[in-house]
Design an enzyme around this catalytic site. Structure first.
Site, mmCIF file in Angstrom:
data_model
loop_
_atom_site.group_PDB
_atom_site.id
_atom_site.type_symbol
_atom_site.label_atom_id
_atom_site.label_comp_id
_atom_site.label_asym_id
_atom_site.label_seq_id
_atom_site.Cartn_x
_atom_site.Cartn_y
_atom_site.Cartn_z
ATOM 1 N N ARG A 130 4.308 -0.963 -10.354
ATOM 2 C CA ARG A 130 4.525 -0.658 -8.995
ATOM 3 C C ARG A 130 5.864 -0.046 -8.777
ATOM 4 O O ARG A 130 6.584 -0.640 -9.413
ATOM 5 C CB ARG A 130 4.076 -1.927 -8.236
ATOM 6 C CG ARG A 130 2.672 -1.937 -8.398
ATOM 7 C CD ARG A 130 2.313 -3.466 -7.489
ATOM 8 N NE ARG A 130 2.519 -3.010 -6.040
ATOM 9 C CZ ARG A 130 2.181 -4.099 -4.976
ATOM 10 N NH1 ARG A 130 1.842 -5.204 -5.318
ATOM 11 N NH2 ARG A 130 2.364 -3.772 -3.772
ATOM 12 N N ASP A 323 -2.987 -4.178 4.777
ATOM 13 C CA ASP A 323 -3.775 -5.145 3.773
ATOM 14 C C ASP A 323 -5.355 -5.373 4.148
ATOM 15 O O ASP A 323 -6.039 -5.804 3.438
ATOM 16 C CB ASP A 323 -3.095 -6.524 3.638
ATOM 17 C CG ASP A 323 -1.805 -6.324 2.923
ATOM 18 O OD1 ASP A 323 -1.477 -5.339 2.491
ATOM 19 O OD2 ASP A 323 -0.913 -7.215 3.398
ATOM 20 N N ARG A 396 -7.710 -8.743 -2.752
ATOM 21 C CA ARG A 396 -8.675 -8.196 -1.711
ATOM 22 C C ARG A 396 -9.583 -7.420 -1.881
ATOM 23 O O ARG A 396 -10.466 -7.434 -1.203
ATOM 24 C CB ARG A 396 -7.217 -7.491 -0.780
ATOM 25 C CG ARG A 396 -6.268 -8.388 -0.202
ATOM 26 C CD ARG A 396 -5.193 -7.893 1.075
ATOM 27 N NE ARG A 396 -4.086 -8.236 0.985
ATOM 28 C CZ ARG A 396 -3.777 -9.790 1.475
ATOM 29 N NH1 ARG A 396 -4.818 -10.233 1.977
ATOM 30 N NH2 ARG A 396 -2.451 -10.071 1.637
HETATM 31 C C1 S3P Z 1 4.080 -7.550 2.806
HETATM 32 C C2 S3P Z 1 4.458 -6.191 2.929
HETATM 33 C C3 S3P Z 1 3.287 -5.049 2.758
HETATM 34 C C4 S3P Z 1 2.007 -5.876 2.416
HETATM 35 C C5 S3P Z 1 2.149 -7.058 1.532
HETATM 36 C C6 S3P Z 1 3.056 -8.037 2.072
HETATM 37 C C7 S3P Z 1 5.331 -8.476 2.895
HETATM 38 O O1 S3P Z 1 3.749 -4.432 1.472
HETATM 39 O O2 S3P Z 1 1.007 -4.854 1.796
HETATM 40 O O3 S3P Z 1 0.909 -7.674 1.276
HETATM 41 O O4 S3P Z 1 5.316 -9.548 2.830
HETATM 42 O O5 S3P Z 1 6.353 -7.902 3.279
HETATM 43 P P1 S3P Z 1 4.742 -3.086 1.789
HETATM 44 O O6 S3P Z 1 5.792 -3.535 2.259
HETATM 45 O O7 S3P Z 1 4.657 -2.773 0.354
HETATM 46 O O8 S3P Z 1 3.896 -2.231 2.547
#
Ligand code: S3P
Length: 445
Positions: A130, A323, A396
């Protein structure tokens, strides 16, 4: 995610004749991570109720323990974090393991960028693929040294923390992980730090910082924190995770004999896009007993089943339901008419490429899903049929496919479900309780 023995956990289930029940869902994942990190940076004992004991949050907890933070959990489930301020954190003598958790890795990188020592953070194969430049670039601009594979793009990340200077960072993505990493570094920097996002992402960090006594400023999509502030320990209460509630809300909303009541769910407006989309699709989502605890809005939610219709989900809404797109795609497959999701290219860099995974796996169940560059086109109304599908290691995806299985003719087998424990331990047990006829059970393949 194969266990060391070479076996893989698989769920087997059938269609449900009704979906009905009163329940609670486990604590919010984003808020649980932040309670640990801010509690560790604060001075004094922070008490956290409702902490989510999932693998992702435990990865943050264990990393902080390696850095020297003491934490104890009482028999009644209250977690106490003995904060001694960031200066008390010590150089880890081993590699920190974020497991599957992007939040752990990115937020921890922000915290460690300001500590005058060397650390390395890694994760599982999914996390190691990632993108990390989105945090490496701003944290480097603040004065830290961060190295990763492919010029800083992929973990492991090696971090030499230093004295930081505050920055005004313009993020090209709406990401709470990026924003929070920069803010955690900014709290330790000389001068102010601000982050501007193209669209507002979830604001749990900002809300929680206010509770720790930090004067956070907001202007449009810019958030600013002062450097060198002393965080004061506080008491936190973690509401149920709306992202976990969404699986049950969609299942009940799409079922003619569906009705669920879910107690104490976080309804922070930066997270409730899915509730609005379900209403637009024809469901009636009712909020009762709305209140705010420790800066976070919560409510009891109920939904009653009926027939759903297709809708559009455009980029403006995406950060508020990022999500929930997997389970909303299942709702779309069960709805009458077409649903078009666009502006969701971020889904390609989640635990798996969720656009490709949704198109591939939902199609196996008979849904008509077309993958587009930054979204999906789903033509609903076709009867789903049971098949063997795979979570592809994404929690998910596993839970969304289980919701789809409640509506499919015949047997649905969902392979590779161990990943569910990263965010929602106990999901299958709760599903069995509200959808008694589905017979969900686990086998090993
Ligand atoms: C999260 C932010 C989101 C989300 C992840 C949790 C967080 O990701 O998809 O499940 O706790 O800050 P991104 O910041 O990469 O969009």
């Amino acid at each position: 995610m194969k266990a060391e023995t070479g076996t893989m956990r698989t769920w087997v289930l059938h269609a449900a004749h009704r979906i009905e029940g009163t329940m609670g869902v486990p604590g919010d994942k984003s808020i649980s991570h932040r309670s640990l990190l801010l509690g560790a940076m604060a001075h004094g004992v922070t008490e956290v109720r409702g902490f989510l004991r999932s693998q992702d949050c435990l990865a943050t907890l264990h990393a902080l323990q390696v850095l020297g933070v003491e934490m104890v959990e009482s028999a009644e489930g209250c977690l106490r974090i003995m904060g001694q301020g960031p200066a008390a954190l010590g150089e880890p003598d081993t590699i920190l393991d974020a497991g599957n958790s992007g939040t752990t890795l990115r937020l921890l990188a922000g915290l460690l960028a300001g500590r005058p020592f060397f650390s390395v953070i890694t994760g599982d194969a999914s996390l190691r693929s990632r993108p990390m430049r989105r945090v490496v670039d701003p944290l480097s601009a603040m004065g830290a040294t961060l190295l990763g594979r492919a010029a800083g793009q992929y973990p492991p990340l090696a971090i030499q923390g230093r004295e930081l200077s505050g920055i005004a960072w313009q993020s090209s993505v709406a990401s709470a992980q990026v924003k929070s990493a920069i803010l955690l570094a900014g709290l330790q920097a000389r001068g102010e730090t601000s982050v501007t996002e193209p669209m507002p992402s979830r604001d749990h960090t900002e809300r929680m910082l206010a509770g720790f006594g930090v004067p956070v400023r907001h202007q449009g999509t810019t958030v600013t924190v002062p450097g060198g502030v002393r965080l004061k320990a506080t008491t936190l209460s973690v509401p149920g995770d709306v992202s976990s509630a969404a699986f049950f809300l969609v299942a009940a909303a799409a079922h003619p004999d569906g009705e669920v009541f879910i107690r104490n769910v976080g309804v922070n407006p930066t997270r409730t896009g899915a509730l609005e989309v379900l209403e637009r699709m024809g469901a009636r989502v009712v909020r009762e007993h709305e209140r705010t605890e420790a800066g976070e809005p919560a409510a009891d939610l109920s939904v009653r089943g009926g027939s759903l219709r297709g809708t559009t989900i455009a980029s403006r809404l995406v950060p508020r339901l990022i999500d929930e797109i997997p389970v909303l795609s299942v709702a779309a497959a069960l709805a009458e008419g077409e649903t078009v999701i666009s502006g969701a290219a971020e889904l390609r860099v989640k635990e798996v490429d969720r656009l490709s995974a949704l198109a591939g796996e939902l199609s196996k169940l008979g849904a008509r899903v077309t993958e587009e560059r930054d979204g999906l086109r789903i033509l609903g109304g076709r009867r789903l049929r049971g098949a063997a599908v795979s979570s592809r290691g994404d929690h998910r995806m596993a839970m969304s496919l289980a919701v789809a299985g409640l509506f499919a003719e015949g047997e649905t087998r969902i392979q590779d479900v161990a990943c569910v424990d990263t965010s929602f331990p106990g999901f299958a047990r709760l599903l069995a309780a509200v959808a008694p006829g589905c017979g969900i059970h686990e086998v090993t393949d």
